[in-house]
Motif scaffolding. Structure first.
Motif, PDB file in Angstrom:
ATOM      1  N   GLU A 214       4.711   4.163   3.165  1.00  0.00           N
ATOM      2  CA  GLU A 214       4.079   5.444   3.457  1.00  0.00           C
ATOM      3  C   GLU A 214       4.173   5.753   4.944  1.00  0.00           C
TER       4      GLU A 214
ATOM      5  N   ASN B 105      -0.247  11.028  -1.255  1.00  0.00           N
ATOM      6  CA  ASN B 105      -0.278   9.699  -0.634  1.00  0.00           C
ATOM      7  C   ASN B 105       0.273   9.722   0.784  1.00  0.00           C
TER       8      ASN B 105
ATOM      9  N   LEU C 294      -4.031   2.458   0.357  1.00  0.00           N
ATOM     10  CA  LEU C 294      -5.153   3.244   0.863  1.00  0.00           C
ATOM     11  C   LEU C 294      -6.197   2.308   1.466  1.00  0.00           C
TER      12      LEU C 294
END
Length: 645
Positions: free
Chosen positions: A134, A429, A464
């Motif tokens: 990410e 995300n 996360l």
């Protein structure tokens, strides 16, 4: 003759019928063909595995045509966690994807030497990491050393007070280290030599008032004149810039003015960004940035250098590129992005005014919008708030996330409230992790409560939780320590190679002594038979150092591991970790290790000497790579092999 022609016509007719039949057959699948199965999900992350020839440390860059192919002893695969760079001539490195389509057929990079996976880029052609990592991980990997305050400058001199005077003597080991780097620079292995060049640049001895010597600088100057290997010579040029010494400015300027290949001149432009208070260098960089006929790679590097030099006279040139007028009317998006980052690093009111001219309404390119969002945060002024709110509502999730990050960095009024509301509305995300880090930068007490909720929620995905973990570390939230210890103590948690490195590092960042016991238990379990634990080696060493256990626990263990000559993999990790936290007393370990016959141990040794002798808390290479999320640039492919944490 007529009969021959007739025969040929008949033969061509038969071939035509056969070809037509094959075409029909290929377009009409057989009825008995079974339907294809859906693609299998990506395999779970796996621990690193040692290679038969030794630990894989770094992937060499793609060589230029001018250079001969090096010996077969070069590494054959990228380091664990490092992404293989694309060759400069490979068109896949130049092609920007039209849309960020999720690719779920590749696993995450495994852990390697360093504080976490060495993630460099999302868009790199055949090795694209879209859907694998990410954006927040890339941002953190390039900026983490600004938030990990564990490095103490090593004193290489002995000061003896004699009445009212003091005598200063350089330690003998200092000269031994320099001589080791000198020997490595002349080694026939290209990839050992270039590491030695960068290490010599990090020494910066000409700027060290305590050391009355310029050995490292003199070695680099001499090597630049005599070196014939293209790749090594380019890195020597960059190392000369990293020294920051004004005496090398003439060498850099001569390369910038030459007709050398764009790659070499790009190295020179980046090197110029380290030489301060030299009007001629600034003049030449502005000339390059202003010239529309100049190679875009060289112009992009000039933009980076001008930003690092923080020269306000460059603002009109960078503004012309970013806002597409004058010489910047037809500038490519990559160049505009780096012009924006240059303006952000200059950070003056005039630079901010130039950045404000670029809005999501006037600019559609994602690279440019992302760079402007980052640049507004680099100005560190609350006056950028209103303009950042425009990017906080952009359609692209990464742009929104970077805008939130910058909003946190400028510490404007109500920034936490704005970021948290954007986080609750966001469903991507790509933006979530960046927004979580942004909450930490606001220094708001409410952020701690919300981040702990993410950490304990069963609905939170692993990455996360990882971003929340780093955010709690930045905030030094002591209330999160019991939860982190409980998670690390779970039976199978150490098999989770995604979350565990972040858990370990966060305990160190918070600097709460309650974390010592659990970290020490993991540290004592490290063994090459348990490779997933070995991959946490550097994280554990740094975390325990932050908790005050460097001399009592970490260094004695590292010195024992380095002496295990029959285990090259363990020696490699131990040398790397020791280089980040070592002292002058531990320097002999590197001098002895250089005599090892294993090529990869030698690589780690030379890298380590560079880290050990670098007295900067933030890596000098951050001036090039920091704050860039995924702006495409070929020169970056050549910089990937340069050792990082």
């Amino acid at each position: 003759m007529k009969q021959l022609i007739i025969c040929l016509i008949i033969l061509f007719g038969i071939f035509g019928i056969i070809a037509e039949f094959n075409t029909i057959e290929s377009c009409c699948p057989r009825k008995s063909r079974r339907p294809q199965k859906p693609p299998a999900p990506p395999p779970p992350p796996v621990p690193i595995k040692p290679e038969p020839k030794g630990p894989q440390l770094d992937q060499p860059e793609a060589l230029q045509p001018e250079e001969e192919i090096p010996e077969a002893e070069q590494p054959e695969a990228p380091a664990p966690g490092r992404i293989r760079p694309i060759a400069p001539g490979d068109r896949s490195s130049r092609t920007r994807p039209k849309a960020r389509v999720r690719v779920r057929s590749r696993p995450r990079p495994s852990l390697g030497l360093g504080l976490q996976p060495l993630i460099q880029s999302l868009n790199e052609g055949a090795v694209s990491l879209l859907g694998v990592v990410e954006p927040w991980e890339i941002w953190w990997s390039r900026n983490r050393d600004s938030y990990l305050n564990f490095k103490n400058p090593v004193k290489w001199v002995k000061i003896v007070a004699e009445g009212s005077t003091k005598s200063v003597t350089t330690l003998p080991v200092y000269e031994n280290l320099i001589n080791t780097l000198r020997e490595a620079l002349a080694d026939k292995n290209h990839y050992l030599a270039f590491r030695a060049a960068i290490a010599l640049g990090k020494v910066r001895d000409a700027n060290n008032q305590e050391i009355a010597s310029s050995m490292a600088l003199d070695i680099l100057k001499k090597a630049h004149k005599s070196e014939t290997r293209y790749f090594v010579r380019n890195n020597i040029l960059l190392a000369l810039g990293i020294t920051g010494d004004a005496s090398v400015s003439s060498t850099i300027i001569s390369v910038l003015k030459s007709k050398d290949p764009p790659l070499r001149r790009s190295y020179a432009a980046l090197a110029a960004g380290y030489i301060e208070n030299e009007p001629e260098i600034i003049k030449e960089l502005k000339k390059i940035a202003h010239n529309p006929r100049e190679d875009k790679e060289v112009r992009s590097c000039a933009c980076i250098a001008l930003g690092n030099l923080k020269d306000e006279s460059a603002v009109p040139f960078l503004s012309a590129i970013l806002n597409a007028f004058g010489s910047g009317a037809k500038a490519p998006s990559q160049l505009k992005a780096f012009a924006a980052l240059g303006l952000g690093r200059i950070g003056t009111p005039k630079a901010l005014a130039a950045l404000r001219k670029c809005t999501p309404a006037t600019q559609r390119d994602i690279e440019i919008k992302a760079a402007v969002a980052v640049a507004l945060g680099l100005t560190k002024t609350p006056k950028a708030k209103n303009h950042l709110l425009l990017f906080l509502n952009d359609r692209n999730p990464t742009v929104r996330g970077l805008a939130a990050l910058s909003l946190g960095q400028i510490k404007a009024k109500d920034s936490f409230k704005l970021i948290f509301n954007a986080y609750k509305k966001n469903r991507s995300n790509d933006a979530q992790g960046l927004m979580i880090l942004a909450m930490a930068f606001t220094d708001n007490e409410k952020a701690k409560t919300e981040l702990r909720k993410i950490l304990t929620s069963k609905k939170s995905r692993v990455l996360l939780k990882a971003s929340a973990m780093i955010a709690l570390g930045i905030l030094k939230d002591n209330e999160a320590v019991p939860t982190i210890i409980e998670i690390l103590s779970r039976k199978r948690q150490l098999n989770d190679v995604i979350l565990t490195p972040y858990l370990i590092m966060t305990l160190g960042m918070i600097e709460d002594t309650r974390g010592i016991e659990v970290l020490q238990n993991i540290w004592n379990k490290i063994d090459t038979k348990k490779l997933h634990l070995l991959a946490y080696h550097t994280n554990l060493g740094v975390a325990l150092t932050l908790l005050g256990k460097r001399d009592a626990i970490v260094i004695p263990t590292l010195q024992k591991q380095i002496k295990q000559t029959d285990d090259s993999l363990l020696r490699t990790y131990a040398l790397h970790t020791l280089s980040l936290i070592g002292t002058a007393e531990t320097a002999d370990s590197f001098i002895d290790a250089y005599n090892d016959k294993n090529t990869y141990v030698k690589f780690s040794t030379i890298n380590g000497i560079g880290f050990l002798m670098d007295n900067n808390k933030v890596s000098q290479l951050n001036k090039i790579t920091a704050d860039c999320i995924d702006v495409q640039m070929q020169i970056m492919n050549h910089l990937l092999p340069i050792p990082v944490w």
